[in-house]
Design an enzyme around this catalytic site. Structure first.
Site, PDB file in Angstrom:
ATOM      1  N   GLU A  93      10.414   7.124  16.367  1.00  0.00           N
ATOM      2  CA  GLU A  93      11.148   5.939  15.936  1.00  0.00           C
ATOM      3  C   GLU A  93      12.112   5.448  17.009  1.00  0.00           C
ATOM      4  O   GLU A  93      12.628   6.224  17.789  1.00  0.00           O
ATOM      5  CB  GLU A  93      12.006   6.293  14.707  1.00  0.00           C
ATOM      6  CG  GLU A  93      11.202   6.778  13.538  1.00  0.00           C
ATOM      7  CD  GLU A  93      12.090   7.274  12.396  1.00  0.00           C
ATOM      8  OE1 GLU A  93      13.265   6.880  12.325  1.00  0.00           O
ATOM      9  OE2 GLU A  93      11.578   8.063  11.584  1.00  0.00           O
ATOM     10  N   CYS A 106      18.218   2.605  20.186  1.00  0.00           N
ATOM     11  CA  CYS A 106      18.302   4.048  19.992  1.00  0.00           C
ATOM     12  C   CYS A 106      16.891   4.601  20.088  1.00  0.00           C
ATOM     13  O   CYS A 106      16.007   4.177  19.342  1.00  0.00           O
ATOM     14  CB  CYS A 106      18.909   4.336  18.621  1.00  0.00           C
ATOM     15  SG  CYS A 106      18.943   6.085  18.215  1.00  0.00           S
ATOM     16  N   CYS A 113      11.854  18.110  16.440  1.00  0.00           N
ATOM     17  CA  CYS A 113      12.961  18.771  17.135  1.00  0.00           C
ATOM     18  C   CYS A 113      12.997  20.222  16.680  1.00  0.00           C
ATOM     19  O   CYS A 113      12.641  20.535  15.556  1.00  0.00           O
ATOM     20  CB  CYS A 113      14.274  18.079  16.759  1.00  0.00           C
ATOM     21  SG  CYS A 113      15.729  18.728  17.615  1.00  0.00           S
ATOM     22  N   CYS A 117      19.272  21.657  13.062  1.00  0.00           N
ATOM     23  CA  CYS A 117      20.522  21.257  12.388  1.00  0.00           C
ATOM     24  C   CYS A 117      20.228  20.953  10.914  1.00  0.00           C
ATOM     25  O   CYS A 117      19.291  20.233  10.594  1.00  0.00           O
ATOM     26  CB  CYS A 117      21.131  20.030  13.078  1.00  0.00           C
ATOM     27  SG  CYS A 117      21.518  20.306  14.810  1.00  0.00           S
ATOM     28  N   CYS A 120      19.935  17.269   9.399  1.00  0.00           N
ATOM     29  CA  CYS A 120      19.136  16.297  10.154  1.00  0.00           C
ATOM     30  C   CYS A 120      17.683  16.248   9.700  1.00  0.00           C
ATOM     31  O   CYS A 120      17.013  17.283   9.610  1.00  0.00           O
ATOM     32  CB  CYS A 120      19.210  16.650  11.646  1.00  0.00           C
ATOM     33  SG  CYS A 120      18.297  15.498  12.679  1.00  0.00           S
ATOM     34  N   GLY A 160      14.749  14.159  18.314  1.00  0.00           N
ATOM     35  CA  GLY A 160      14.616  15.079  19.439  1.00  0.00           C
ATOM     36  C   GLY A 160      15.929  15.423  20.101  1.00  0.00           C
ATOM     37  O   GLY A 160      16.941  14.770  19.900  1.00  0.00           O
ATOM     38  N   SER A 192      22.814  12.031  23.932  1.00  0.00           N
ATOM     39  CA  SER A 192      23.465  12.881  22.940  1.00  0.00           C
ATOM     40  C   SER A 192      22.803  14.251  22.895  1.00  0.00           C
ATOM     41  O   SER A 192      21.578  14.360  22.898  1.00  0.00           O
ATOM     42  CB  SER A 192      23.366  12.207  21.566  1.00  0.00           C
ATOM     43  OG  SER A 192      24.006  12.981  20.588  1.00  0.00           O
ATOM     44  N   SER A 215      27.304  16.511  20.024  1.00  0.00           N
ATOM     45  CA  SER A 215      27.338  16.608  18.561  1.00  0.00           C
ATOM     46  C   SER A 215      28.104  17.871  18.187  1.00  0.00           C
ATOM     47  O   SER A 215      27.566  18.968  18.235  1.00  0.00           O
ATOM     48  CB  SER A 215      25.911  16.674  18.015  1.00  0.00           C
ATOM     49  OG  SER A 215      25.222  15.503  18.376  1.00  0.00           O
ATOM     50  N   LEU A 216      29.357  17.679  17.842  1.00  0.00           N
ATOM     51  CA  LEU A 216      30.211  18.837  17.545  1.00  0.00           C
ATOM     52  C   LEU A 216      30.190  19.129  16.047  1.00  0.00           C
ATOM     53  O   LEU A 216      29.889  20.235  15.625  1.00  0.00           O
ATOM     54  CB  LEU A 216      31.629  18.543  18.047  1.00  0.00           C
ATOM     55  CG  LEU A 216      32.573  19.715  18.149  1.00  0.00           C
ATOM     56  CD1 LEU A 216      32.010  20.830  19.022  1.00  0.00           C
ATOM     57  CD2 LEU A 216      33.932  19.253  18.702  1.00  0.00           C
ATOM     58  N   HIS A 217      30.554  18.176  15.253  1.00  0.00           N
ATOM     59  CA  HIS A 217      30.417  18.234  13.792  1.00  0.00           C
ATOM     60  C   HIS A 217      31.238  19.318  13.097  1.00  0.00           C
ATOM     61  O   HIS A 217      31.086  19.511  11.884  1.00  0.00           O
ATOM     62  CB  HIS A 217      28.949  18.392  13.360  1.00  0.00           C
ATOM     63  CG  HIS A 217      28.037  17.311  13.847  1.00  0.00           C
ATOM     64  ND1 HIS A 217      28.405  15.980  13.916  1.00  0.00           N
ATOM     65  CD2 HIS A 217      26.756  17.355  14.310  1.00  0.00           C
ATOM     66  CE1 HIS A 217      27.379  15.270  14.373  1.00  0.00           C
ATOM     67  NE2 HIS A 217      26.381  16.075  14.633  1.00  0.00           N
ATOM     68  N   ASN A 291      24.716  10.934   6.755  1.00  0.00           N
ATOM     69  CA  ASN A 291      23.635  10.255   6.037  1.00  0.00           C
ATOM     70  C   ASN A 291      22.965  11.254   5.131  1.00  0.00           C
ATOM     71  O   ASN A 291      22.376  12.212   5.622  1.00  0.00           O
ATOM     72  CB  ASN A 291      22.593   9.746   7.033  1.00  0.00           C
ATOM     73  CG  ASN A 291      22.951   8.385   7.547  1.00  0.00           C
ATOM     74  OD1 ASN A 291      23.084   7.442   6.772  1.00  0.00           O
ATOM     75  ND2 ASN A 291      23.121   8.292   8.836  1.00  0.00           N
ATOM     76  N   CYS A 334      18.158   8.426  11.839  1.00  0.00           N
ATOM     77  CA  CYS A 334      17.020   8.926  12.582  1.00  0.00           C
ATOM     78  C   CYS A 334      16.144   9.883  11.790  1.00  0.00           C
ATOM     79  O   CYS A 334      16.600  10.649  10.977  1.00  0.00           O
ATOM     80  CB  CYS A 334      17.477   9.586  13.880  1.00  0.00           C
ATOM     81  SG  CYS A 334      18.266  11.158  13.629  1.00  0.00           S
TER      82      CYS A 334
HETATM   83  N1  SAH Z   1      19.590  16.055  19.432  1.00  0.00           N
HETATM   84  C1  SAH Z   1      20.666  15.195  19.835  1.00  0.00           C
HETATM   85  C2  SAH Z   1      20.420  13.736  19.563  1.00  0.00           C
HETATM   86  C3  SAH Z   1      19.774  13.320  18.280  1.00  0.00           C
HETATM   87  S1  SAH Z   1      20.662  13.105  16.814  1.00  0.00           S
HETATM   88  C4  SAH Z   1      21.959  15.649  19.210  1.00  0.00           C
HETATM   89  O1  SAH Z   1      21.945  16.585  18.438  1.00  0.00           O
HETATM   90  O2  SAH Z   1      23.002  15.104  19.545  1.00  0.00           O
HETATM   91  C5  SAH Z   1      21.902  11.889  17.048  1.00  0.00           C
HETATM   92  C6  SAH Z   1      23.136  12.193  16.232  1.00  0.00           C
HETATM   93  O3  SAH Z   1      22.909  12.035  14.820  1.00  0.00           O
HETATM   94  C7  SAH Z   1      23.631  13.627  16.416  1.00  0.00           C
HETATM   95  O4  SAH Z   1      25.022  13.628  16.538  1.00  0.00           O
HETATM   96  C8  SAH Z   1      23.204  14.260  15.123  1.00  0.00           C
HETATM   97  O5  SAH Z   1      23.932  15.431  14.870  1.00  0.00           O
HETATM   98  C9  SAH Z   1      23.454  13.145  14.149  1.00  0.00           C
HETATM   99  N2  SAH Z   1      22.825  13.299  12.843  1.00  0.00           N
HETATM  100  C10 SAH Z   1      21.651  13.884  12.534  1.00  0.00           C
HETATM  101  N3  SAH Z   1      21.430  13.836  11.208  1.00  0.00           N
HETATM  102  C11 SAH Z   1      22.481  13.207  10.661  1.00  0.00           C
HETATM  103  C12 SAH Z   1      22.834  12.844   9.340  1.00  0.00           C
HETATM  104  N4  SAH Z   1      22.057  13.147   8.297  1.00  0.00           N
HETATM  105  N5  SAH Z   1      24.004  12.182   9.175  1.00  0.00           N
HETATM  106  C13 SAH Z   1      24.795  11.868  10.215  1.00  0.00           C
HETATM  107  N6  SAH Z   1      24.510  12.185  11.480  1.00  0.00           N
HETATM  108  C14 SAH Z   1      23.369  12.852  11.707  1.00  0.00           C
END
Ligand code: SAH
Length: 359
Positions: A93, A106, A113, A117, A120, A160, A192, A215-217, A291, A334
């Site tokens: 996508e 994007c 992937c 996570c 995701c 990815g 990212s 992506s720290l989260h 999301n 995504c």
């Molecule tokens: N693999 C890379 C890039 C792809 S994801 C990464 O991990 O950074 C792009 C961003 O979307 C990342 O910060 C990822 O953690 C975030 N992401 C993935 N699923 C999500 C969701 N359900 N809600 C919000 N952010 C999400």
């Protein structure tokens, strides 16, 4: 004999190739220009090459192409989501977003992937394969050709983990920013990563002008380990040290992504802890209301909780913005469209999307 993907050749590789073929040097520029400036799909369109050379190339090489399998246009903000089909039938996508400063695309860097996570959608089926440089370029070229609009910026935040496909991504960036091709400056590119520390150091050595997003989260290992398996390999301290070293080496500030998950990482004390850890990095924090993905069970908090988190960071001197949501009606987040499509293909159903027009 298996054909070779000529569109993934950097300019330098193209020069090496033409030298090996005993061709004059200017042929490299001509072929590169046909592929990346004029973006032809057939060797026969390379009209300033001798016919014999065209057929010689066509025998050994192929010109990658991808197809728009589905296009969804948001009726709220005009965001366009593409489901692309690759040569081997796999799908990825891209999302074209319109901002006042220009259009940002994007893109995906892998089919699936393997980072795992938990929040995701892209990782649910694991990694199928890496994308080639030409496939990533074609995500950009095709979005431009299809929409008739110029792509001004690229974010590698689709399906990815770009640093898990390091060499192809580096070739992609080199070709994308080549003045003899699309000439998209790397200052307009964000990459990212979920935090592959060894690759962050490798990237630092390239001294690229792109923006690195991490992506720290989570503010600590306990929380991060619950949702991001990569944290077992590179914990928060190790990751943040790499980020400081990256900043020192490149002079480029890092942007941190932080998806706010209700009851998990969105309390004021989490903001305080995060601010303390990011101090002195000139970092920017991008807050993303998570999301919801059906399989994950994660929920987003209300707007007040998100704003409170932002304020806590700002009070402590950390620059934080809340990501504006685009394409909410076309599941632009995504990985979701690819999954719907795969589900539909296996069950024979037509993919359902709420709201957005399906063209
Ligand atoms: N693999 C890379 C890039 C792809 S994801 C990464 O991990 O950074 C792009 C961003 O979307 C990342 O910060 C990822 O953690 C975030 N992401 C993935 N699923 C999500 C969701 N359900 N809600 C919000 N952010 C999400």
């Amino acid at each position: 004999m298996e054909q070779i993907d000529l569109k993934s050749y950097t300019y330098q590789q193209m020069e090496k190739l033409t030298a090996e073929m005993g061709l004059p040097r200017f042929r490299a520029g001509q072929i590169f220009g046909w592929l990346h400036e004029k973006r032809v799909s057939d060797f026969d369109e390379m009209t300033n090459l001798p016919a014999a050379l065209r057929s010689q190339l066509a025998e050994k090489f192929y010109i990658n192409a991808i197809r728009v399998k589905k296009r969804l246009v948001s009726s709220i903000d005009g965001t366009v989501k593409y489901l692309y089909e690759l040569r081997d039938g796999n799908c990825v996508e891209s999302v074209l977003m319109h901002y006042h400063h220009g259009n940002t695309l994007c893109i995906s860097s892998q089919v699936g992937c393997r980072m795992g996570c938990r929040f995701c959608a892209s990782t649910i089926g694991g990694r199928v394969r890496d994308l080639t440089a030409s496939e990533m370029l074609d995500e950009v070229y095709m979005a431009q050709a299809d929409s008739g609009e110029r792509v001004d910026g690229v974010v590698m935040m689709g399906i990815g983990e770009p640093l898990d496909n390091f060499d192809n991504v580096m070739a992609f960036l080199e070709i994308l920013s080549d003045p003899r091709g699309l000439n998209l400056g790397l200052r307009h590119v964000s990459l990212s990563t979920c935090g592959l520390v060894d690759r962050i150091y490798a990237l630092a050595e390239r001294r690229l002008q792109l923006t690195l997003s991490v992506s720290l989260h989570a503010p600590n290992d306990a929380i991060r380990s619950r949702s991001m398996p990569v944290n077992a390999r590179y914990n928060v301290d190790t990751l943040l040290r790499a980020c400081r070293d990256y900043f020192a080496a490149t002079g480029r500030r890092i942007s941190f992504e932080y998806a706010l998950i209700a009851g998990e990482n969105d309390a004021p004390e989490h903001a305080a802890e995060l601010a303390a850890r990011l101090r002195g990095m000139g970092a920017h924090v991008n807050l993303i209301p998570v999301n919801p993905v059906a399989e994950t069970g994660y929920r987003r908090g209300d707007r007040a909780a998100i704003e409170r988190f932002q304020n806590e960071l700002r009070l402590r001197g950390v620059n934080a913005t809340i990501r504006r949501e685009l394409g909410a009606d076309i599941s632009a987040a995504c990985g979701q469209l690819r999954r719907q499509d795969a589900d539909a293909s296996t069950s024979g159903r037509v993919p359902v999307t709420e709201g957005g027009r399906q063209l």
